[in-house]
Design a protein around this motif. Structure first.
Motif, PDB file in Angstrom:
ATOM      1  N   SER A 191      37.635  28.601  46.911  1.00 18.71           N
ATOM      2  CA  SER A 191      38.716  27.612  46.932  1.00 18.71           C
ATOM      3  C   SER A 191      38.634  26.670  45.727  1.00 18.71           C
ATOM      4  O   SER A 191      39.649  26.365  45.092  1.00 18.71           O
ATOM      5  N   SER A 243      38.117  17.669  44.919  1.00 21.94           N
ATOM      6  CA  SER A 243      37.172  18.436  45.730  1.00 21.94           C
ATOM      7  C   SER A 243      36.107  17.527  46.305  1.00 21.94           C
ATOM      8  O   SER A 243      35.628  16.614  45.631  1.00 21.94           O
ATOM      9  N   ILE A 291      39.830  17.197  55.359  1.00 27.09           N
ATOM     10  CA  ILE A 291      40.529  17.411  54.083  1.00 27.09           C
ATOM     11  C   ILE A 291      42.023  17.587  54.362  1.00 27.09           C
ATOM     12  O   ILE A 291      42.882  16.996  53.683  1.00 27.09           O
ATOM     13  N   VAL A 292      42.321  18.392  55.370  1.00 24.02           N
ATOM     14  CA  VAL A 292      43.716  18.651  55.727  1.00 24.02           C
ATOM     15  C   VAL A 292      44.395  17.354  56.182  1.00 24.02           C
ATOM     16  O   VAL A 292      45.513  17.046  55.753  1.00 24.02           O
ATOM     17  N   VAL A 331      42.170  26.841  58.035  1.00 26.62           N
ATOM     18  CA  VAL A 331      43.064  25.733  57.709  1.00 26.62           C
ATOM     19  C   VAL A 331      44.360  25.898  58.498  1.00 26.62           C
ATOM     20  O   VAL A 331      45.284  26.581  58.069  1.00 26.62           O
ATOM     21  N   ALA A 333      34.940  19.490  56.077  1.00 24.59           N
ATOM     22  CA  ALA A 333      36.010  20.427  55.742  1.00 24.59           C
ATOM     23  C   ALA A 333      36.099  21.511  56.809  1.00 24.59           C
ATOM     24  O   ALA A 333      35.104  21.845  57.410  1.00 24.59           O
ATOM     25  N   PRO A 334      37.273  22.103  57.040  1.00 30.35           N
ATOM     26  CA  PRO A 334      38.501  21.716  56.365  1.00 30.35           C
ATOM     27  C   PRO A 334      39.306  20.630  57.097  1.00 30.35           C
ATOM     28  O   PRO A 334      40.253  20.107  56.512  1.00 30.35           O
ATOM     29  N   MET A 392      37.843  23.664  51.268  1.00 24.40           N
ATOM     30  CA  MET A 392      36.783  24.248  52.076  1.00 24.40           C
ATOM     31  C   MET A 392      35.461  23.522  51.844  1.00 24.40           C
ATOM     32  O   MET A 392      34.475  23.835  52.479  1.00 24.40           O
ATOM     33  N   GLY A 443      42.365  27.384  50.557  1.00 29.60           N
ATOM     34  CA  GLY A 443      41.375  27.627  51.598  1.00 29.60           C
ATOM     35  C   GLY A 443      41.700  28.845  52.445  1.00 29.60           C
ATOM     36  O   GLY A 443      42.691  29.553  52.217  1.00 29.60           O
ATOM     37  N   LEU A 458      47.040  22.981  49.168  1.00 28.02           N
ATOM     38  CA  LEU A 458      45.686  23.224  49.673  1.00 28.02           C
ATOM     39  C   LEU A 458      45.200  24.599  49.237  1.00 28.02           C
ATOM     40  O   LEU A 458      45.997  25.529  49.095  1.00 28.02           O
TER      41      LEU A 458
END
Lengths: 322, 322
Positions: B64, B82, B10-11, B33, B6-7, B1, B28, B26
């Motif tokens: 998160s 992170s 990141i995903v 997400v 984000a997200p 997060m 979040g 993950l």
């Protein structure tokens, strides 16, 4: 006699400054300084770049840098310029000229170019004092404000305190205590500047603050980091430009567009640093100064004389403490 | 997060890392997400970029970043990554994982690219500790040595102590005391590194030292100064490239030659920083990380797990004190 290209480039720079109407007095070894067209005060000693400044200045009483500082003290000269050992220029200035009234410690102030703006930012202290008291930082702020006003015409300079976060709670004990001192009412009006709070490393080349105040350890690291990163990047870009015939041709087209950037970063054009807080004008040029850089530094010294910056510094320091 | 993108980014980065064979978990908000192809541990809270990290981590137990650190502590995960609030990632790591035995303070270690060499330099501490004790700097040296060995394959890393002059007599009291500690015989052999003495700001991008050790105040200023100068120069060069049709055509020829420089400075390729000294692997990515940067960071974390870096850190820290 000081600097990587002394005495020849220094002499040439002095000659160029004379051509602009500045009266120059050289200090050096007559056997090496072949300049019969310029006034020369003969000196017999030189402080080398690697020498420990304090002891060297005390021992070598006839060093060119020490005699130049003495000439300012005596009124024989209105300002001094040196491209030699920075510590020796500083120690000579402090020992011979003395400090301005109420100044705890003098500081080295260096300008940094801002893209698209003629006025650079000023960073101080860039290395005179490895460890500082909070009150010294307040004095640096005051002297920096006067300097950017007299040198660059900034009416009410914005003062930033270097830290590692914008909030007043961020940073070292020194910075937190300096932040509290600088947040006190009254002094900003008396000195005619505005304290904008903490700034960070990335603000060095931004228009956030006109003057960035820090201790001499952090300031020196910041100066050398900025110089190192800039020179590595320029080197890498130049190597790419020179990597093939095709690239060299393309680079010829681009170089005129890059000229303003080159000019902004060229130390020949900035006039170098100043030692603020001593009882006289002391300009500290980069060791790698060529004739053009020396000429700019001499003309800058002349301007600071004409603008009566020492008087302004004295007034502001008195107002700071009132 | 956490992180500017984000997200989603990141995903995407996590998905790319899975494609490289890394198992990703993950943490979040399931509503945000949307990644049914990845394992997700649902969390309800987020620590924003501007929040004060310590209180936020203590209060938001279901953040998160806090849950990810807890998962490393529990053995549910082997490492955490992170891109969010750095202070929160640090505080979560310290509070949930705890410190490695004998570590006074964890430090943030950031790599800096070296032109023409695959191995970057490592700078620490980049901001975890605004004020340091001399002995902490010795521990930073030890942890930095292990990190560059495990991460970049440097057998016997050269350690430099950041100061404002090469001589042992230069710098702040902290640096002089740290210099004395680091000059003591024995520890360099036990940790398998070599202390080369003081280095300066300009050595950040030179091959002088593999690891540069400093306090978190100076390190953070140095990091942000380097980022600021680099981004200003790149911005100015790009503006010149885009200043006319002729320049744009010439730039097209040059851009391939500049690609290696761009790649070296591109944070997507460096994998980001590491928090050294906590009892688990904690990778701290830049807030501006995109999918590629996150993928690199995850793969780097995986490598550090495989190379048993925590075991190596424990052994080196024990040897340092023996």
């Amino acid at each position: 006699m000081g600097g990587d290209f002394a005495p020849d480039e220094i002499v040439r720079g002095a000659r160029q400054a004379e051509a602009e109407g500045v009266e120059v007095l050289l200090f050096g070894d007559p056997a090496q300084v072949a300049a019969t067209d310029l006034k020369l005060v003969p000196t017999t000693e030189v402080i080398a770049m690697h020498e420990d400044p304090g002891p060297a200045v005390r021992k070598k009483k006839d060093a060119s840098v020490a005699r130049a500082a003495q000439a300012v003290k005596n009124g024989q000269a209105s300002a001094m310029v040196s491209a030699g050992n920075t510590g020796a220029a500083m120690a000579s200035s402090v020992l011979r000229m003395g400090r301005l009234s109420k100044v705890a410690r003098p500081a080295i102030a260096i300008p940094f170019p801002i893209e698209g703006r003629e006025q650079p930012n000023l960073l101080l202290d860039c290395g005179a004092n490895a460890e500082c008291q909070p009150f010294w930082l307040l004095q640096f702020a005051c002297m920096g404000a006067v300097h950017v006003r007299d040198r660059f015409g900034v009416k009410t300079p914005k003062i930033g305190l270097l830290s590692i976060g914008e909030e007043a709670s961020k940073g070292s004990t020194l910075v937190k205590e300096a932040h509290a001192l600088m947040s006190e009412p009254g002094w900003q009006e008396r000195v005619d500047c505005s304290f904008i709070g903490n700034v960070e490393g990335r603000d060095l080349l931004e228009t956030t603050a006109d003057v960035i105040v820090t201790d001499g350890f952090t300031g020196n690291v910041m100066l050398k980091t900025a110089e190192g990163v800039a020179s590595k990047l320029v080197e890498a870009v130049m190597a790419a430009f020179d990597s093939s015939d095709e690239c060299r041709q393309a680079a010829d087209v681009l170089l005129p567009a890059l000229q303003p950037l080159y000019d902004a970063w060229n130390p020949d054009n900035t006039g170098g640093g100043a030692l603020l807080g001593v009882a006289g004008i002391s300009v500290i040029s980069h060791g790698s100064s060529n004739a053009a850089a020396i000429k700019t530094a001499i003309c800058m010294a002349q301007e600071l004389v004409e603008r009566q910056t020492i008087l302004h510094l004295e007034k502001a320091l008195a107002a700071l403490n009132s």
